[in-house]
Write a protein that holds these residues in place. Sequence first.
Motif, PDB file in Angstrom:
ATOM      1  N   THR A 242      29.245  27.492   3.207  1.00  0.00           N
ATOM      2  CA  THR A 242      30.080  28.012   4.285  1.00  0.00           C
ATOM      3  C   THR A 242      31.301  28.700   3.684  1.00  0.00           C
ATOM      4  O   THR A 242      31.804  28.283   2.628  1.00  0.00           O
ATOM      5  CB  THR A 242      30.563  26.885   5.215  1.00  0.00           C
TER       6      THR A 242
ATOM      7  N   LYS B 298      29.380  31.996   5.993  1.00  0.00           N
ATOM      8  CA  LYS B 298      28.348  32.993   5.693  1.00  0.00           C
ATOM      9  C   LYS B 298      28.970  34.344   5.401  1.00  0.00           C
ATOM     10  O   LYS B 298      28.446  35.131   4.601  1.00  0.00           O
ATOM     11  CB  LYS B 298      27.364  33.124   6.851  1.00  0.00           C
TER      12      LYS B 298
ATOM     13  N   LEU C 216      35.279  28.783  -1.091  1.00  0.00           N
ATOM     14  CA  LEU C 216      33.895  28.817  -0.623  1.00  0.00           C
ATOM     15  C   LEU C 216      33.311  27.423  -0.826  1.00  0.00           C
ATOM     16  O   LEU C 216      33.403  26.852  -1.916  1.00  0.00           O
ATOM     17  CB  LEU C 216      33.082  29.839  -1.424  1.00  0.00           C
TER      18      LEU C 216
ATOM     19  N   THR D 192      27.153  33.627   0.574  1.00  0.00           N
ATOM     20  CA  THR D 192      28.355  34.000   1.330  1.00  0.00           C
ATOM     21  C   THR D 192      28.708  35.428   0.963  1.00  0.00           C
ATOM     22  O   THR D 192      28.865  35.743  -0.215  1.00  0.00           O
ATOM     23  CB  THR D 192      29.551  33.092   0.980  1.00  0.00           C
TER      24      THR D 192
END
Lengths: 114, 116
Positions: free
Chosen positions: B7, B9, B21, B111
């Motif tokens: 998480t 994205k 991140l 991500t």
Amino acid sequence: AQTVTQSQPEMSVQEAETVTLSCTYDTSESDYYLFWYKQPPSRQMILVIRQEAYKQQNATENRFSVNFQKAAKSFSLKISDSQLGDAAMYFCANTGAGSYQLTFGKGTKLSVIP
Amino acid sequence: NAGVTQTPKFQVLKTGQSMTLQCAQDMNHEYMSWYRQDPGMGLRLIHYSVGAGITDQGEVPNGYNVSRSTTEDFPLRLLSAAPSQTSVYFCASRNLRLAGALNEQFFGPGTRLTVL
């Protein structure tokens, strides 16, 4: 140090035909492993096939097979009976047996023509 | 099993901002790593860890910090984001107890980070 070279940035294949993606590598390791990963538009990295360098027999997974030429340091991927779902980026990767680093090639974008 | 989760994205930052991140895995893997993917460059290793409290640099570590306080989590920190850090970031984990090519890396969904 390890390097992985994929000399074909893009390739295309007709649906149901066979295509071969090329990969050459260089490594100072005597024991190492080779992988092909598929990355569809979803971005997810998916392992397609793996090869242990000490095994002479070429790995096969359903429609995917490799041609592993150890002396030539070549590790090509053959996709038989290509399907639309095979369209993706394909990455060749190499790691030494005692290494914590996976070294990737720059990838080959495969298009499948209906 | 959720596997490897990441998480957010997508994320957009301004130059100089900081962010973390997140990466988590539920497979009890000892090894976790961060890669960045840039167009035409393949994936390159940023940092990796072989267990809680142990981290090491990969090929492109500059501008990134990591820590590993638990087996499950391996966050990647950008202390002062730069446009050169615009990329797609992947977290991966591996079971070091498996031998040979079975010792494959499992990747998270990635991500996409943009630094303006």
